[in-house]
Scaffold this motif. Structure first.
Motif, mmCIF file in Angstrom:
data_model
loop_
_atom_site.group_PDB
_atom_site.id
_atom_site.type_symbol
_atom_site.label_atom_id
_atom_site.label_comp_id
_atom_site.label_asym_id
_atom_site.label_seq_id
_atom_site.Cartn_x
_atom_site.Cartn_y
_atom_site.Cartn_z
ATOM 1 N N PHE A 106 0.865 -1.211 0.041
ATOM 2 C CA PHE A 106 0.071 0.030 -0.125
ATOM 3 C C PHE A 106 0.871 1.324 0.181
ATOM 4 C CE2 PHE A 106 -3.341 -2.973 0.659
ATOM 5 C CZ PHE A 106 -2.588 -3.852 1.707
ATOM 6 N N ILE A 107 0.084 2.425 -0.132
ATOM 7 C CA ILE A 107 0.732 3.687 -0.360
ATOM 8 C C ILE A 107 1.038 4.114 1.066
ATOM 9 C CG2 ILE A 107 0.785 6.120 -1.227
ATOM 10 C CD1 ILE A 107 -1.099 5.059 -3.627
ATOM 11 N N HIS A 108 2.286 4.763 1.352
ATOM 12 C CA HIS A 108 2.587 5.278 2.597
ATOM 13 C C HIS A 108 1.856 6.677 3.039
ATOM 14 C CE1 HIS A 108 5.996 2.544 3.222
ATOM 15 N NE2 HIS A 108 6.099 2.657 1.958
ATOM 16 N N THR A 109 1.699 6.659 4.082
ATOM 17 C CA THR A 109 1.026 8.234 4.737
ATOM 18 C C THR A 109 2.163 9.101 5.200
ATOM 19 O OG1 THR A 109 -1.020 7.012 5.002
ATOM 20 C CG2 THR A 109 -0.927 9.130 6.106
ATOM 21 N N PHE A 110 2.954 9.615 4.591
ATOM 22 C CA PHE A 110 4.134 10.569 5.408
ATOM 23 C C PHE A 110 3.695 11.784 5.980
ATOM 24 C CE2 PHE A 110 6.605 8.115 2.011
ATOM 25 C CZ PHE A 110 7.522 7.408 2.966
ATOM 26 N N THR A 111 4.416 11.843 7.031
ATOM 27 C CA THR A 111 4.210 13.082 7.659
ATOM 28 C C THR A 111 5.649 13.740 7.965
ATOM 29 O OG1 THR A 111 3.355 14.360 9.580
ATOM 30 C CG2 THR A 111 3.989 12.040 9.958
ATOM 31 N N GLU A 112 5.757 14.934 7.694
ATOM 32 C CA GLU A 112 7.199 15.539 8.202
ATOM 33 C C GLU A 112 7.464 15.616 9.838
ATOM 34 O OE1 GLU A 112 9.424 19.759 6.521
ATOM 35 O OE2 GLU A 112 7.042 19.854 6.847
ATOM 36 N N THR A 113 8.561 15.089 9.993
ATOM 37 C CA THR A 113 8.806 14.692 11.186
ATOM 38 C C THR A 113 10.316 15.331 11.764
ATOM 39 O OG1 THR A 113 7.791 12.662 10.806
ATOM 40 C CG2 THR A 113 9.325 12.517 12.914
ATOM 41 N N THR A 114 10.328 15.738 13.105
ATOM 42 C CA THR A 114 11.523 15.987 13.653
ATOM 43 C C THR A 114 11.969 14.948 14.638
ATOM 44 O OG1 THR A 114 10.905 18.205 13.956
ATOM 45 C CG2 THR A 114 12.578 17.669 15.532
ATOM 46 N N TYR A 115 13.339 14.487 14.296
ATOM 47 C CA TYR A 115 13.761 13.297 14.875
ATOM 48 C C TYR A 115 14.874 13.868 16.034
ATOM 49 C CZ TYR A 115 12.382 11.016 10.757
ATOM 50 O OH TYR A 115 11.626 10.347 9.729
ATOM 51 N N VAL A 116 14.603 13.030 17.191
ATOM 52 C CA VAL A 116 15.425 13.480 18.470
ATOM 53 C C VAL A 116 16.575 12.393 18.637
ATOM 54 C CG1 VAL A 116 13.403 14.661 19.629
ATOM 55 C CG2 VAL A 116 13.766 12.239 19.895
ATOM 56 N N LYS A 117 16.668 11.350 17.703
ATOM 57 C CA LYS A 117 17.530 10.372 17.713
ATOM 58 C C LYS A 117 18.294 10.243 16.333
ATOM 59 C CE LYS A 117 16.004 7.486 21.717
ATOM 60 N NZ LYS A 117 15.531 6.264 21.987
ATOM 61 N N PRO A 118 19.543 9.893 16.124
ATOM 62 C CA PRO A 118 19.987 9.773 14.873
ATOM 63 C C PRO A 118 19.455 8.497 14.030
ATOM 64 C CG PRO A 118 21.859 9.708 16.340
ATOM 65 C CD PRO A 118 20.654 9.683 17.029
ATOM 66 N N THR A 125 19.600 4.686 2.508
ATOM 67 C CA THR A 125 20.319 4.442 3.915
ATOM 68 C C THR A 125 21.345 5.744 4.201
ATOM 69 O OG1 THR A 125 22.448 3.498 2.683
ATOM 70 C CG2 THR A 125 20.637 2.027 2.927
ATOM 71 N N GLY A 126 21.004 6.626 3.642
ATOM 72 C CA GLY A 126 21.894 7.759 4.221
ATOM 73 C C GLY A 126 21.275 8.715 5.591
ATOM 74 N N PHE A 127 22.295 9.150 6.318
ATOM 75 C CA PHE A 127 21.747 9.721 7.468
ATOM 76 C C PHE A 127 20.775 10.705 7.193
ATOM 77 C CE2 PHE A 127 22.741 12.774 10.783
ATOM 78 C CZ PHE A 127 22.575 12.062 12.061
ATOM 79 N N ILE A 128 19.747 10.921 7.955
ATOM 80 C CA ILE A 128 18.684 12.061 7.902
ATOM 81 C C ILE A 128 19.210 13.098 8.878
ATOM 82 C CG2 ILE A 128 16.427 12.585 8.346
ATOM 83 C CD1 ILE A 128 15.763 9.726 7.682
ATOM 84 N N TRP A 129 19.807 14.073 8.499
ATOM 85 C CA TRP A 129 20.521 15.156 9.403
ATOM 86 C C TRP A 129 19.672 16.525 9.470
ATOM 87 C CZ3 TRP A 129 23.443 19.515 7.346
ATOM 88 C CH2 TRP A 129 23.595 19.269 6.165
ATOM 89 N N GLY A 130 19.899 16.936 10.546
ATOM 90 C CA GLY A 130 19.002 18.501 10.697
ATOM 91 C C GLY A 130 18.700 18.719 12.045
ATOM 92 N N PHE A 131 18.040 19.727 12.558
ATOM 93 C CA PHE A 131 17.637 19.829 13.756
ATOM 94 C C PHE A 131 16.202 20.013 13.903
ATOM 95 C CE2 PHE A 131 21.815 21.517 13.580
ATOM 96 C CZ PHE A 131 22.562 20.863 14.760
ATOM 97 N N TYR A 132 15.267 20.406 12.819
ATOM 98 C CA TYR A 132 13.870 20.165 12.847
ATOM 99 C C TYR A 132 13.628 20.020 11.420
ATOM 100 C CZ TYR A 132 9.358 22.732 13.520
ATOM 101 O OH TYR A 132 7.930 22.908 13.470
ATOM 102 N N LYS A 133 12.302 18.952 11.804
ATOM 103 C CA LYS A 133 11.702 18.552 10.488
ATOM 104 C C LYS A 133 12.526 18.094 9.363
ATOM 105 C CE LYS A 133 7.242 20.801 11.355
ATOM 106 N NZ LYS A 133 6.094 21.599 10.793
ATOM 107 N N GLN A 134 13.473 17.136 9.925
ATOM 108 C CA GLN A 134 14.838 16.726 8.925
ATOM 109 C C GLN A 134 14.152 15.546 7.794
ATOM 110 O OE1 GLN A 134 14.363 16.108 12.297
ATOM 111 N NE2 GLN A 134 16.449 15.904 13.107
ATOM 112 N N GLY A 135 13.093 14.983 8.229
ATOM 113 C CA GLY A 135 12.604 14.046 7.175
ATOM 114 C C GLY A 135 11.122 13.541 7.241
ATOM 115 N N TYR A 136 11.062 12.491 6.776
ATOM 116 C CA TYR A 136 9.506 11.974 6.744
ATOM 117 C C TYR A 136 9.285 10.609 7.196
ATOM 118 C CZ TYR A 136 7.892 16.170 3.861
ATOM 119 O OH TYR A 136 7.755 17.260 3.589
ATOM 120 N N LYS A 137 8.151 10.368 8.036
ATOM 121 C CA LYS A 137 7.818 9.199 8.889
ATOM 122 C C LYS A 137 6.602 8.628 8.229
ATOM 123 C CE LYS A 137 7.869 7.129 13.281
ATOM 124 N NZ LYS A 137 9.380 6.395 13.263
ATOM 125 N N CYS A 138 6.333 7.467 7.925
ATOM 126 C CA CYS A 138 4.864 6.929 7.693
ATOM 127 C C CYS A 138 4.297 6.907 8.972
ATOM 128 C CB CYS A 138 5.097 5.693 6.873
ATOM 129 S SG CYS A 138 3.555 4.970 6.501
#
Length: 599
Positions: free
Chosen positions: A494-506, A513-526
């Motif tokens: 099925f299709i993913h339901t992504f939301t912009e996310t701020t990660y507090v752990k690496p 397989t690349g590192f999702i880096w940054g401090f605020y809303k670095q990537g997307y999480k289903c």
């Protein structure tokens, strides 16, 4: 370094300081600044630009003979200490040739002799990603090396393989990984990471290949002894891979198997996990590694994490105009990279058998996803649908599905057919190279038994021998694996339901397989399955969206977190193989950037 501010300096000031570190005879007064600058300058200045600066300085009207001599000695030191840069960068080598030609034209032949790039050896052979060493001894038939190697021998051969792959990694590979946050266009580092992950997956498959709980427990016990030997060899990287494989949920959920593992073995395993745990920023591992002398193999993922942390936390420049290099950042990065470079100068004291290396290499070339391995675990020990005090009703044992059926019941990301075909052909070539002992271009029944020992869950001979002539051709084996791939790709979900996310752990991207880096809303999480990825990777992510539930269905295993090479299982308490309980995650309850037991 004493003549420069410790916090920052311009590039020109750093170049001048390096030139002045040499006297007119070529004696280097202080190598610390020169080595750091020559290694780290690509962070803020391309090597061709540095060569251009040195060439222009030598052409200035005010350039004295002494200054020109110092410049030449600096270039000579650069070539001698970092020769691979000149071999792999033709534009840089050409600039140095221009400098030498200018010196000859001006009659400075003595200085020109100092900067001979023609003597630099070729490093292209070292950079080959897929390199097989042909056996010089007579080919001999062997069954799975795991069944014949003791723990010391297996630990030594794993160490040899991983260290050989590690020695191909250069500064340019680390620089690219940290700059881009992934291994795209970085085949050397990607190959090393793949080999690391293959060891963990191979261990899981070797455990799950055994039909009885006692046999599986014996395999686990054997690999724990291998882990002990790896620790004795001071090979922490492969130790992490072994611990990661044995900690994987596909193994730790095997309750029947765990009852056959002794308390003493569990204590040993717990101590190994304590050593490589991420608690205190891997404090136990760091102390143990720092105390080692001679050959020592670091957990590369920990040091990659350190590089990324420094790069993200500190700017390259201290001013907005980008004229002053941040020397504090440069020194911290250099300390990490220099330590990794020194590891490559001290090889392990092991003698490897070429035939065993070839067989082990083929065995590590797995063709399984994590979902597939989890399905195999469920088949070995299904989840119980009955209360513990109820008596199960006997039922006829179902027919064991073939390997293709097992794969089809699982999920595999849809990939480029050309890439799949290339992978399968290379794998089949490796199989024939190592198991076609009589060299007739076919696999006999006897040879097939050796292959089955190396590749758990391979189908029966007759399923590959489609023309029933009593032997398997290369084309028949390719067709078999292509059929398996085709069946898997029909099962995309099925299709993913992504939301912009701020990660507090690496956290690492599931796609690249690349590192999702940054401090605020670095990537997307289903929100449904919990998979993480970069913004740019959302549209290319080829992983089924599978909702995590509390179901005990045999058909749908819990979705696994994205594999993060850099991080081991972050357990705060020892893991006891006999008491481990695996519970499916709720995506909302899972912490952002959470880790699985995978590396």
């Amino acid at each position: 370094m004493d003549s420069l501010p410790m916090e920052s300096a311009t590039v020109d000031a750093l170049v001048d300081a390096c030139i002045q570190a040499f006297d007119v005879t070529g004696k280097l007064q202080d190598s610390s600044l020169v080595r750091m600058f020559l290694m780290m300058h690509p962070w803020y200045l391309p090597s061709t630009e540095l060569a251009k600066k040195l060439l222009l300085k030598s052409q200035e009207d005010g350039c004295t003979a002494d200054l020109r001599s110092r410049i030449c000695h600096l270039v000579k030191y650069w070539i001698s200490e970092f020769p691979v840069e000149f071999n792999l960068n033709p534009a840089l080598a050409e600039q140095i040739r221009d400098l030498r030609e200018q010196l000859n034209t001006e009659g400075n032949e003595r200085e020109s002799q100092l900067i001979d790039v023609e003597s630099v050896p070729s490093y292209k052979w070292k950079r080959q990603v897929t390199q097989r060493v042909p056996s010089v001894s007579k080919k001999r038939k062997m069954s799975l090396l795991f069944d014949h190697l003791d723990s010391s021998e297996l630990a030594e051969h794993l160490t040899y393989l991983e260290y050989k792959s590690f020695c191909k990694i250069l500064f340019q590979d680390y620089h690219s990984f940290v700059r881009h946050g992934c291994t795209v266009d970085n085949p050397i580092l990607e190959r090393f990471i793949t080999l690391f992950n293959s060891v963990s997956q191979w261990i899981q498959l070797m455990v799950l290949s055994k039909p009885t709980a006692q046999q599986r427990a014996a395999v686990i016990t054997h690999f724990i002894r291998v882990a002990q030997k790896l620790l004795q060899l001071q090979n922490f990287n492969t130790l992490m891979a072994v611990v990661g494989g044995l900690s994987n949920s596909s193994i730790s959920r095997l309750k029947d198997t765990q009852t056959h593992i002794s308390n003493d073995t569990n204590k040993i395993f717990n101590s190994l996990i304590e050593l490589v745990t991420s608690c205190g920023n891997y404090s136990q591992y760091r102390r143990r590694f720092a105390d080692c002398s001679g050959f020592k193999f670091p957990i590369l993922g920990v040091h990659l994490k350190d590089l990324i942390a420094v790069h993200v936390a500190l700017p390259d420049w201290t001013d907005s105009e980008k004229t002053r290099v941040n020397l504090a950042k440069t020194q911290q990065l250099y300390a990490i990279l220099q330590e990794l470079a020194l590891v490559q100068t001290t090889p392990p004291n092991v003698e490897a058998n070429t035939d065993l290396l070839n067989l082990l290499t083929v065995s590590l070339d797995q063709y399984h996803t994590e979902d597939e391995i989890y399905q195999l675990s469920l088949q070995r020990e299904p989840r119980s649908t009955k209360p513990a005090n109820s008596s199960p009703t006997p039922s006829p044992a179902p027919k064991r599905p073939s390997m293709i059926d097992e794969w089809a019941a699982s999920v595999k990301p849809k990939a480029d057919p050309a890439i799949i075909t290339k992978h399968i052909e290379k794998m089949v070539d490796s199989v024939f190279k190592n198991f076609d002992t009589d060299g007739d271009g076919h696999i006999s029944r006897e040879e097939f038994e050796s292959i089955r020992n190396n590749f758990p869950y391979l189908s029966k001979f007759g399923e590959l021998d489609t023309n029933q002539d009593g032997k398997i051709s290369r084309e028949e084996m390719i067709d078999y694996f292509m059929k398996a791939s085709s069946l898997l790709n029909c099962k995309m979900g099925f299709i993913h339901t992504f939301t912009e996310t701020t990660y507090v752990k690496p956290t690492f991207c599931e796609h690249c397989t690349g590192f999702i880096w940054g401090f605020y809303k670095q990537g997307y999480k289903c929100k449904v399955c919990g998979v993480n990825c970069h913004k740019a990777c959302r549209s290319r992510l080829a992983v089924e969206c599978r909702k995590r539930t509390k179901s005990i269905s045999h058909e749908t295993p819990p979705a696994l977190q994205a594999r993060s090479y850099s991080f081991p299982p972050p357990t705060n308490t020892p893991v006891n193989l006999q008491n481990t309980v695996i519970a499916e995650e709720d995506p909302e309850a899972a912490g952002e950037g959470g880790f699985d037991v995978h590396l």
